[in-house]
Write a protein that holds these residues in place. Structure first.
Motif, short mmCIF file in Angstrom:
data_model
loop_
_atom_site.label_atom_id
_atom_site.label_comp_id
_atom_site.label_asym_id
_atom_site.label_seq_id
_atom_site.Cartn_x
_atom_site.Cartn_y
_atom_site.Cartn_z
N PHE A 14 0.84 -1.20 0.00
CA PHE A 14 0.00 0.00 0.00
C PHE A 14 0.88 1.25 0.00
N GLU A 15 1.90 1.28 0.87
CA GLU A 15 2.80 2.43 0.93
C GLU A 15 3.58 2.59 -0.37
N MET A 16 4.04 1.48 -0.95
CA MET A 16 4.76 1.54 -2.23
C MET A 16 3.86 2.10 -3.32
N HIS A 17 2.60 1.70 -3.32
CA HIS A 17 1.66 2.20 -4.31
C HIS A 17 1.41 3.69 -4.11
N GLU A 18 1.28 4.13 -2.86
CA GLU A 18 1.07 5.55 -2.57
C GLU A 18 2.25 6.39 -3.03
N GLU A 19 3.48 5.86 -2.87
CA GLU A 19 4.69 6.58 -3.28
C GLU A 19 4.84 6.65 -4.80
N SER A 20 4.39 5.59 -5.49
CA SER A 20 4.60 5.52 -6.93
C SER A 20 3.40 4.84 -7.60
N PRO A 21 2.23 5.49 -7.60
CA PRO A 21 1.03 4.84 -8.12
C PRO A 21 1.08 4.52 -9.61
N GLU A 22 1.89 5.25 -10.35
CA GLU A 22 1.98 4.98 -11.78
C GLU A 22 2.81 3.74 -12.10
N HIS A 23 3.65 3.32 -11.15
CA HIS A 23 4.51 2.16 -11.37
C HIS A 23 4.16 0.95 -10.51
N PHE A 24 3.79 1.20 -9.28
CA PHE A 24 3.62 0.09 -8.34
C PHE A 24 2.13 -0.17 -8.13
N HIS A 25 1.62 -1.18 -8.79
CA HIS A 25 0.20 -1.52 -8.70
C HIS A 25 0.00 -2.65 -7.69
N ILE A 26 -1.08 -2.56 -6.96
CA ILE A 26 -1.46 -3.61 -6.01
C ILE A 26 -2.90 -3.99 -6.29
N PRO A 27 -3.35 -5.13 -5.76
CA PRO A 27 -4.75 -5.52 -5.99
C PRO A 27 -5.73 -4.52 -5.38
N HIS A 28 -6.86 -4.36 -6.05
CA HIS A 28 -7.93 -3.50 -5.55
C HIS A 28 -8.39 -4.00 -4.18
N ASP A 29 -8.84 -3.08 -3.33
CA ASP A 29 -9.32 -3.45 -2.00
C ASP A 29 -10.45 -4.48 -2.06
N LEU A 30 -11.26 -4.47 -3.13
CA LEU A 30 -12.34 -5.46 -3.23
C LEU A 30 -11.81 -6.87 -3.40
N LEU A 31 -10.69 -7.03 -4.10
CA LEU A 31 -10.08 -8.36 -4.19
C LEU A 31 -9.57 -8.79 -2.82
N LYS A 32 -8.90 -7.87 -2.14
CA LYS A 32 -8.37 -8.18 -0.81
C LYS A 32 -9.49 -8.48 0.18
N LYS A 33 -10.61 -7.80 0.04
CA LYS A 33 -11.74 -7.98 0.95
C LYS A 33 -12.19 -9.43 1.00
N TYR A 34 -12.15 -10.11 -0.14
CA TYR A 34 -12.68 -11.47 -0.21
C TYR A 34 -11.61 -12.56 -0.19
N LEU A 35 -10.37 -12.19 0.07
CA LEU A 35 -9.33 -13.21 0.20
C LEU A 35 -9.68 -14.15 1.34
N SER A 36 -9.41 -15.44 1.12
CA SER A 36 -9.76 -16.41 2.16
C SER A 36 -8.72 -17.52 2.25
N VAL A 37 -8.88 -18.34 3.24
CA VAL A 37 -7.97 -19.46 3.50
C VAL A 37 -7.86 -20.33 2.24
N GLY A 38 -6.63 -20.70 1.94
CA GLY A 38 -6.34 -21.56 0.80
C GLY A 38 -5.89 -20.80 -0.45
N GLN A 39 -6.09 -19.49 -0.45
CA GLN A 39 -5.72 -18.70 -1.63
C GLN A 39 -4.26 -18.23 -1.53
N PHE A 40 -3.65 -17.99 -2.70
CA PHE A 40 -2.26 -17.58 -2.77
C PHE A 40 -2.14 -16.08 -2.99
N VAL A 41 -1.25 -15.44 -2.24
CA VAL A 41 -0.93 -14.03 -2.42
C VAL A 41 0.59 -13.88 -2.46
#
Length: 173
Positions: A14-41
């Protein structure tokens, strides 16, 4: 949070994305919201104790954002459980390292994951295959593509619309 040797710590995506949003992309909060046991990150560990070596490539680039990196970042493209590809061994250099974990516990924004790669810098940070580490949603750099459909199907219709708008903005970049 998990503690690692030699001042290694998890990189806050999140901090890396805030520092460089044009280069450092992270998953949308909606994807993170539904992450669950057994999934890979994907996570990254790095240490300020080490810098680039004289024989390091000039103009290192980050494997996540393709932006300039102050030192090389070693990547693991797949979780070992999904594709058993072993890379060549590398000498320990103190570089950063991206790796996959499989979520084993989730409690809100707090997660535990099982490391699913053999890490090159293990001698320095002591993170081993199958180790359990603690992290937060802010540390997540990527969600493995095999889970994306399941995550989108978990969203409400309003969330799907919001997510689709966000995806559209990525194409504009």
């Amino acid at each position: 949070m998990s503690q690692f040797s030699n001042d290694y710590e998890l990189v806050n995506g999140f901090e890396m994305h805030e520092e460089s949003p044009e280069h450092f992309h992270i998953p949308h909060d909606l994807l993170k919201k539904y992450l669950s046991v057994g999934q890979f990150v994907e996570l990254r560990v790095d240490s300020p104790r080490f810098s680039s070596h004289p024989d390091a490539p000039q103009g290192c680039t980050c494997p996540v954002c393709n932006g300039e990196a102050s030192k090389p970042i070693i990547g693991h493209p797949f979780p070992l459980s999904l594709i058993n590809v072993q890379g060549d061994s590398l000498p320990s250099r103190g570089w950063g390292e991206d790796f996959w974990v499989q979520i084993v516990i989730r409690d809100g924004d707090q997660l535990q994951g099982r490391v699913d790669n053999h890490l090159y810098e293990k001698k320095l940070h002591e993170i081993e295959f199958n180790s359990i580490i603690d992290f937060t949603l802010d540390h997540v750099l990527a969600v493995h593509p095999i889970h994306r459909e399941q995550l989108v199907l978990s969203m409400t219709p309003e969330e799907v619309k919001e997510f689709a708008v966000w995806l559209g903005t990525l194409r504009d970049d």
